[in-house]
Design a protein around this motif. Structure first.
Motif, PDB file in Angstrom:
ATOM      1  N   THR A   1       0.834  -1.206   0.000  1.00  0.00           N
ATOM      2  CA  THR A   1       0.000   0.000   0.000  1.00  0.00           C
ATOM      3  C   THR A   1       0.868   1.255   0.000  1.00  0.00           C
ATOM      4  N   LEU A   2       1.894   1.253   0.837  1.00  0.00           N
ATOM      5  CA  LEU A   2       2.790   2.410   0.908  1.00  0.00           C
ATOM      6  C   LEU A   2       3.578   2.597  -0.386  1.00  0.00           C
ATOM      7  N   LYS A   3       3.999   1.500  -1.010  1.00  0.00           N
ATOM      8  CA  LYS A   3       4.699   1.605  -2.291  1.00  0.00           C
ATOM      9  C   LYS A   3       3.791   2.220  -3.355  1.00  0.00           C
ATOM     10  N   GLY A   4       2.533   1.791  -3.374  1.00  0.00           N
ATOM     11  CA  GLY A   4       1.584   2.356  -4.335  1.00  0.00           C
ATOM     12  C   GLY A   4       1.387   3.849  -4.117  1.00  0.00           C
ATOM     13  N   GLY A   5       1.237   4.239  -2.846  1.00  0.00           N
ATOM     14  CA  GLY A   5       1.094   5.660  -2.532  1.00  0.00           C
ATOM     15  C   GLY A   5       2.335   6.443  -2.901  1.00  0.00           C
ATOM     16  N   ASN A   6       3.499   5.855  -2.671  1.00  0.00           N
ATOM     17  CA  ASN A   6       4.760   6.501  -3.009  1.00  0.00           C
ATOM     18  C   ASN A   6       4.872   6.707  -4.520  1.00  0.00           C
ATOM     19  N   ASP A   7       4.485   5.700  -5.288  1.00  0.00           N
ATOM     20  CA  ASP A   7       4.522   5.815  -6.750  1.00  0.00           C
ATOM     21  C   ASP A   7       3.616   6.949  -7.239  1.00  0.00           C
ATOM     22  N   ILE A   8       2.440   7.044  -6.643  1.00  0.00           N
ATOM     23  CA  ILE A   8       1.504   8.116  -7.018  1.00  0.00           C
ATOM     24  C   ILE A   8       2.103   9.483  -6.685  1.00  0.00           C
ATOM     25  N   LEU A   9       2.694   9.599  -5.500  1.00  0.00           N
ATOM     26  CA  LEU A   9       3.312  10.872  -5.107  1.00  0.00           C
ATOM     27  C   LEU A   9       4.467  11.247  -6.025  1.00  0.00           C
ATOM     28  N   LYS A  10       5.293  10.267  -6.409  1.00  0.00           N
ATOM     29  CA  LYS A  10       6.390  10.540  -7.328  1.00  0.00           C
ATOM     30  C   LYS A  10       5.871  11.026  -8.672  1.00  0.00           C
TER      31      LYS A  10
END
Length: 100
Positions: free
Chosen positions: A58-67
């Motif tokens: 979940t955190l990786k997905g959120g990080n990808d969106i933020l990037k």
């Protein structure tokens, strides 16, 4: 269309300074430190492990969106500054012509 217009015009000193400043901000905000990471801990059960794996995904997905979003924001702000610099140059040229 914007790229064609931007390539046909030579950038002013202001544009180069602004672009450099944005690039410096962008690179300085993307570096991270591992020193702030919490110490490793022992996982006691399979369910806890599964829960942590799900949280990591979940955190990786959120990080990808933020990037992705920060990249879009950076490119948009850069192009807006270049556009405004071109408008300022154009207005300055018009003013110079009126003064002659």
């Amino acid at each position: 269309l914007g790229d064609a217009v931007a390539k046909s015009m030579t950038p002013s000193n202001t544009t180069r300074r602004t672009t450099t400043t944005i690039a410096n901000i962008h690179t300085s905000t993307t570096s991270t430190s591992l020193a702030s990471a919490p110490p490793p801990r022992t996982i006691t059960s399979q369910s806890e492990f599964s829960q942590l794996q799900k949280q990591v995904e979940t955190l990786k997905g959120g990080n990808d969106i933020l990037k992705k979003n920060i990249g879009i924001l950076y490119r948009t702000s850069k192009s807006e500054l270049e556009r405004k610099d071109r408008i300022i140059d154009q207005l300055q040229n018009e003013l110079d012509l009126l003064r002659r």
